[in-house]
Structure formats: structure tokens, C-alpha cells
Design an enzyme around this catalytic site. Structure first.
Site, PDB file in Angstrom:
ATOM      1  CE  LYS A 203      74.789 -12.809   7.220  1.00 14.36           C
ATOM      2  NZ  LYS A 203      76.103 -12.548   7.860  1.00 14.36           N
TER       3      LYS A 203
ATOM      4  CB  CYS B  21      76.101 -16.062   9.716  1.00 14.25           C
ATOM      5  SG  CYS B  21      77.025 -15.666  11.236  1.00 14.25           S
TER       6      CYS B  21
ATOM      7  CD  GLU C 161      78.944 -15.656   7.528  1.00 15.33           C
ATOM      8  OE1 GLU C 161      78.369 -14.643   7.104  1.00 15.33           O
ATOM      9  OE2 GLU C 161      79.069 -15.911   8.745  1.00 15.33           O
TER      10      GLU C 161
END
Length: 275
Positions: free
Chosen positions: A113, A154, A40
Site C-alpha cells: 500500500k 483502500c 484489505e
């Protein structure tokens, strides 16, 4: 097939990070990897949002993305560029966007995300990822040399419904690029990644940020490759570098024949609440 993982200590200079990425692409290809996975925020990691904003541009103008695409084509290797911070197209907020790039340098799929980290901690720390970043609107699975790859980033790791949707859509491999903090990494990183692998009988590859960064933050590292039985094939510890793991697509069918949880999934009925 061989997968490569680039564990990084990304800083506040996108061009320096781009050099690390392109060097990693060349080295991974030279070692015979079919695909490279990066963390990330590979292109910029800076918690000073005012300073970071000066370096964040639209996808079409981003030099880090262009450099990685060029390197992938030059060295004929697939790359999952874990994520880049980019200027968004909608409400003025940035996006945290991952890319799967094929051996010709073409972008096969993008993923923004979905889950953003907003929290007020007892210590007084306050994190509001949604102040600066817009959440994604869709999930993604893409065919790669290592199998059908389901994408996440994440904090998504904590939401098993996403991974159920990805594996229901055919994913046999999950990617979790991350920049976990050291306290949460030490407590939850290994157990959550192994759980995602075990519950669906899939490989998991998690490229992570590691070390102390130029903006002062410290990340946990321990990039992992996990097989469908939950066995850790690679743990890269707490420093930057390049690691390799052998991914056997046949292992998915083998494990799923022993524990056919995917086949036994059912729609969850309404929950009765009794007080």
C-alpha cells in the site's frame, strides 16, 4: 468472464480468517469464477497493535498466505488476496501487502500500500497508520484472466494520480480491496469507485470488509463491481458473503471508443498561480 468477490468480517484469529478465505476459494471455483477478490487485511483485522504484533510474521512464514496459495492450486483459480499485514523487511514497521496468485498457486505480483492514513480528527480521534506500517515503493499491473489488473489498497482510492499511472501502464481492470469505516464509506465509497471506472474506462472490483469486527471496529461493506461506463454490476450490501459479477473485457474498448479520455491525456504543464 465471472469474477467472485469475498466480503469478509475478518477478526483477530488468522487461522479462522484463513478458513473463511479457503472456503471462499473453493466456492468461487465451484461456481465457475475465473478469479476471486478478497478485502484489505483479509488475514487479520485488529486495531490493538500490541495484540496484533504477536500474530504478524514475515511473508515466507505466513500461514494465511500459504493456505490461500494451496487452495488456489487445488481449485485451479486465480486469487487477488487483497492484503495481509506482514512483518516488513526494512525499518521494523509492518507492510500492508496484496498478492495476485495464479491457478498454480504461484505469486505473480506483490503490492505494498502506497498511501497511508494519518489524521487528527475534530472528535479527538487520531489515526497514524505510518507509525506501524511502511509505505510501498512501487505500483503494479499484472496480466490476469480478466485483463490487465492494476493494484491498489483502500486509502489509495483517494489519489487519482495512482490510477492514471496504472491505466497509462495498460490496466483495463482496477482492484481496490478495502476496510472503509462506515461514515467515510457512506459518504464517498460509491462515488469514488465509480469515478475511477469512468475516468479511465475500466472495470473496478472492490472487495470490502463489512460488519462489526472482533476488535470493535465497524466497516462499511458494499463490495462493488463497476463497469467502464460507471454502472454498478454488483453491490454486496453490509454483510459477509460471496458475490459474482460478469466481467466483459470487450466493454473497455467499447466505452473508450465512445469517450476516448485515455487517448486524449496530456502531460500537465506548469501551473500559473496568480494572486
Amino acid at each position: 468472464m465471472k469474477a467472485a468477490i469475498l466480503q469478509m468480517t475478518s477478526g483477530i484469529d488468522p487461522l479462522a480468517n484463513a478458513r473463511t478465505l479457503t472456503d471462499g476459494v473453493a466456492q468461487a471455483a465451484g461456481e465457475g469464477a475465473a478469479m476471486l477478490f478478497t478485502p484489505e487485511m483479509s488475514g487479520l483485522l485488529d486495531r490493538d497493535r500490541a495484540r496484533a504484533a504477536a500474530s504478524l510474521i514475515a511473508e515466507g512464514d505466513d500461514r494465511v498466505l500459504a493456505a490461500v496459495r494451496e487452495a488456489a492450486a487445488k481449485h485451479h483459480i486465480w486469487v487477488h488476496l487483497g492484503s495481509l499485514a506482514l512483518r516488513g523487511e526494512a525499518d521494523g514497521r509492518f507492510v500492508n501487502r496484496g498478492f495476485v496468485i495464479d491457478e498454480s498457486g504461484a505469486i505473480r505480483v506483490r503490492y505494498d500500500k502506497l498511501h497511508l492514513f494519518d489524521v487528527d480528527l475534530p472528535t479527538g480521534e487520531r489515526w497514524r497508520e505510518s507509525d506501524a506500517y511502511a509505505p510501498g515503493a512501487s505500483a503494479a499491473v499484472v496480466e490476469t484472466p480478466l485483463g490487465m489488473l492494476g493494484l491498489s489498497i483502500c486509502y489509495d482510492l483517494r489519489f487519482p494520480d495512482l490510477f492514471r499511472a496504472l491505466t497509462d501502464a495498460g490496466a483495463t481492470l482496477l482492484s481496490v480491496p478495502a476496510a472503509f469505516t462506515r461514515p467515510t464509506g457512506a459518504a464517498h465509497w460509491h462515488v469514488l469507485l465509480r469515478a475511477r471506472a469512468i475516468e479511465a474506462g475500466v472495470h473496478v472490483i472492490a472487495a470490502a470488509q463489512a460488519g462489526t469486527h472482533a476488535d470493535g471496529r465497524a466497516t462499511y461493506g458494499h463490495s462493488l463491481a463497476v463497469d467502464p461506463w460507471g454502472e454498478v454490476l454488483l453491490d454486496m450490501g453490509d454483510g459477509p458473503g460471496l458475490g459474482f459479477a460478469e466481467i466483459d473485457p470487450a466493454r473497455v474498448a467499447e466505452v473508450r471508443s465512445r469517450v476516448p479520455a485515455i487517448a486524449h491525456r496530456r502531460a500537465i504543464p506548469p501551473v500559473e498561480v496568480v494572486r
